[in-house]
Design a protein around this motif. Sequence first.
Motif, PDB file in Angstrom:
ATOM      1  N   MET B   1       0.851  -1.200   0.000  1.00 48.30           N
ATOM      2  CA  MET B   1       0.000   0.000   0.000  1.00 48.30           C
ATOM      3  C   MET B   1       0.885   1.249   0.000  1.00 48.30           C
ATOM      4  N   ALA B   2       0.584   2.125  -0.874  1.00 48.77           N
ATOM      5  CA  ALA B   2       1.387   3.346  -0.975  1.00 48.77           C
ATOM      6  C   ALA B   2       1.088   4.277   0.197  1.00 48.77           C
ATOM      7  N   GLU B   3       2.022   5.209   0.409  1.00 51.76           N
ATOM      8  CA  GLU B   3       1.835   6.175   1.486  1.00 51.76           C
ATOM      9  C   GLU B   3       0.599   7.040   1.250  1.00 51.76           C
ATOM     10  N   GLN B   4       0.023   7.488   2.346  1.00 55.64           N
ATOM     11  CA  GLN B   4      -1.233   8.219   2.222  1.00 55.64           C
ATOM     12  C   GLN B   4      -1.102   9.496   1.383  1.00 55.64           C
ATOM     13  N   THR B   5      -0.008  10.245   1.611  1.00 55.22           N
ATOM     14  CA  THR B   5       0.117  11.501   0.841  1.00 55.22           C
ATOM     15  C   THR B   5       0.165  11.215  -0.652  1.00 55.22           C
ATOM     16  N   LEU B   6       0.852  10.148  -1.003  1.00 52.86           N
ATOM     17  CA  LEU B   6       0.942   9.785  -2.418  1.00 52.86           C
ATOM     18  C   LEU B   6      -0.443   9.434  -2.949  1.00 52.86           C
ATOM     19  N   ASP B   9      -2.264  12.624  -3.432  1.00 45.48           N
ATOM     20  CA  ASP B   9      -1.776  13.366  -4.595  1.00 45.48           C
ATOM     21  C   ASP B   9      -2.340  12.782  -5.886  1.00 45.48           C
ATOM     22  N   ILE B  10      -2.257  11.482  -5.980  1.00 44.06           N
ATOM     23  CA  ILE B  10      -2.718  10.823  -7.210  1.00 44.06           C
ATOM     24  C   ILE B  10      -4.234  10.948  -7.334  1.00 44.06           C
ATOM     25  N   ALA B  11      -4.919  10.970  -6.191  1.00 46.06           N
ATOM     26  CA  ALA B  11      -6.384  11.068  -6.242  1.00 46.06           C
ATOM     27  C   ALA B  11      -6.814  12.359  -6.938  1.00 46.06           C
ATOM     28  N   PRO B  39       7.851   8.789 -10.586  1.00 45.50           N
ATOM     29  CA  PRO B  39       8.363   7.744  -9.707  1.00 45.50           C
ATOM     30  C   PRO B  39       7.554   6.453  -9.901  1.00 45.50           C
ATOM     31  N   ARG B  40       8.224   5.343  -9.692  1.00 48.79           N
ATOM     32  CA  ARG B  40       7.568   4.057  -9.934  1.00 48.79           C
ATOM     33  C   ARG B  40       6.333   3.878  -9.041  1.00 48.79           C
ATOM     34  N   ASP B  41       6.455   4.222  -7.765  1.00 46.16           N
ATOM     35  CA  ASP B  41       5.286   3.998  -6.897  1.00 46.16           C
ATOM     36  C   ASP B  41       4.121   4.914  -7.292  1.00 46.16           C
ATOM     37  N   ALA B  42       4.451   6.087  -7.862  1.00 46.94           N
ATOM     38  CA  ALA B  42       3.374   6.978  -8.317  1.00 46.94           C
ATOM     39  C   ALA B  42       2.690   6.393  -9.556  1.00 46.94           C
ATOM     40  N   ALA B  43       3.506   5.802 -10.445  1.00 39.97           N
ATOM     41  CA  ALA B  43       2.932   5.174 -11.643  1.00 39.97           C
ATOM     42  C   ALA B  43       2.023   4.013 -11.234  1.00 39.97           C
ATOM     43  N   LEU B  44       2.484   3.249 -10.249  1.00 42.18           N
ATOM     44  CA  LEU B  44       1.681   2.118  -9.750  1.00 42.18           C
ATOM     45  C   LEU B  44       0.348   2.596  -9.183  1.00 42.18           C
TER      46      LEU B  44
END
Lengths: 549, 164
Positions: B1-6, B9-11, B39-44
């Motif tokens: 699970m990605a970090e909440q801020t990420l 942001d993506i939301a 960043p890879r986790d942002a793409a995910l």
Amino acid sequence: MTRLTPNDLSALRDQLRAAEAKTFVSVGMSTCGIAAGATPVFKTLQELVAARNLPGVVVRQVGCAGMCSREPLVEVRVPGQPSVMYGNVNPELAEKIIESHLSGGVPVEECRIPSLEEMAVFPGDPEPDSVNRPLQTRIVMRNCGLINPDSMEEYIARDGYQALAKVVSGMSQDDVVSELEKSGLRGRGGAGFPTFMKWKFTKASKGDTHYIICNGDEGDPGAYMDRGILEADPHSVLEGLIIGGYVIGAEKGIFYIRAEYPLAVERIEKAIKQARAAGLLGKNILGTEFSFDCEVRLGAGAFVCGEETALIASVEGRRGTPRSRPPYPSQKGLWDKPTMINNVETLANVAQIILRGGDWFAKVGEGKSKGTKVFAVTGKVKYAGLMEIPMGTKLRDIVMKDGGGTSTGKPLKAIQTGGPAGGLIPESLLDTPVTYENLQQLGSMMGSGGMIVMDETDDAVELARFYLGFCVDESCGKCAPCRLGGRQMLTLLNKIADGKGTKADLEEVKKLARAMRTASLCGLGQAAPNPVMSALRYFEDEFTKRLVG
Amino acid sequence: MAEQTLVDDIAIISKRWKNKEGSLIMALHDLQSRFGYIPRDAALELARQMEIPLARIYEVITFYHLFKLEPPGKHVVSVCMGTACYMKGGEKLLEKAKETLGIEPGETTPDGEFHLQVARCLGCCGLAPVVTINEELLAKVRAEDLENHLSACKGKEEGKGDAS
Ligand SMILES: Cc1cc2nc3c(=O)[nH]c(=O)nc-3n(C[C@H](O)[C@H](O)[C@H](O)COP(=O)(O)O)c2cc1C
């Protein structure tokens, strides 16, 4: 702003015009102007006008007037007097302009340059005598440098949206097409396809939804007229797009603009919002049944996305690879619906053709090339910039008159037109009148209108290598002739340029060129050999003298 | 699970584009202007929220020159290599930039200050040769001035967005 009807629009125009009886001090604030230092000049002028309490003097920003090498530009327009243009203005000169010209009525000669009226004829101007006729005719660029691109009112004051009003309140779709046919307008994005035919075909294509796309990808390295127009007069392109939407029966339009042009994107987005608020875009345009809206989509740095089928793939959010045609976009385009794709400059011509008539437009130009073309004249030229030239003008006049000759003072060697798809034209052939057909016959092409000036110190082989390298880098890799042929050709060309090539290598280059031209999937690969072949055609000795064995 | 801020942001990005057909490239532009690269986790996370296969996202990112997979460094230096700039000394500027920064185009200095890249025509051919540093466009640049421009940046906070 409240939503307008055609009558409101005319009333608003007249009212805005009456309010224009002021002295305007205009500063060119497009990308070039800002980069050259227009912001401090603008500030200085504003501060001084405020401090000196000069009544009726308005300092404002305008778009690019096209005289890029002389930025920052300041124009002083006093009612009832010819306008005065100043070039290479810095804050000190700005102060002089205020002191001498605005307070004392004496223009500052040291930085004065020809005014727009001295440089160009504008639509509606009385036809000047042929001896003193300025070289340029500004149809597309009629407002460039004269209005604030962020102000829809200034566009309306100069007959903006009158063509749209005329269309939606009394012209059928066929009327518009036939006006375009009379005008002889052809696509300015490269191929020169008759615009009326494209509009007619797309309109006739069956389908519940149609789309119109404005191609603002402008990937040709060395051409920037589309940026210039989008930044200086965004509403004129938008008006053309809306009229196109009306004709083909589209409800939605898209501006596809390269992401490298942030200011153009910002200005067109602003124009869209303003037009929507005024009822010129959206539901029931100008109070009629016609509804149409549009949005902006960005490129992401890929030259091939200027090609129409690749562009469609990119707008669909995919890799921008082209596909074979037919089916043409007019039959099967965005989301497989009939789609019309027009270049920025093409669309910017439309409103004037509707307002003044196709016959009026067709009077400008020569043969099958009607109207004007905006050229980005750059390289070793004294006054680099955007020049809107009537078709049929001699190439030499463009370079020598408005361009002022070479920047180095050395003899002119050649010009390169058509960018990576075009070719060289040697000095000896520069008396050729510029038309689509003539350029093609010389082995070059109109392309988007880039014109690179070379002096005698520039090397034809190097320029050919530069363009081929560009095409190799930008090849999308989908078809083998372009992907492999281009790379192979570049390897050979590098070998030759470095003095290690043989006669056989040169023959191989020619063979590869033939294969790429016939077998590549899209225009990128088909045209990639052009710069090399035209360099060979006119400057073969520069290649052969480098050969060994 | 990605970090909440990420996730948050993506939301924002996903909400803006998810229901618009074909808007992946627009979403990626937003994402890159938020992080300076992809960043890879942002793409995910984008794949998850927009319900687009990750492979589709990477297929697009790698096709277009402007999308970056590595953090670009604080100051992005783009040397224009359009035809007009090329003819008026763009190559010399690139050499100078390489020499001053000690990196090749596409690389970032070890201290993370500068990222060097080549631009394919910024459309300012009348002012050739041009260089951009972050969003600022420098006109008629001379090789000897470039060094000053670069050292003037050092230490300044800026970056992320770039104009090429
Ligand atoms: C490789 C390649 C790049 C192109 N780039 C552009 C471009 O940047 N802008 C443009 O308007 N047309 C470009 N075109 C031409 C378009 O495919 C298309 O013909 C044009 O947008 C149609 O508009 P027009 O009829 O108004 O000229 C390109 C074509 C090719 C093959």
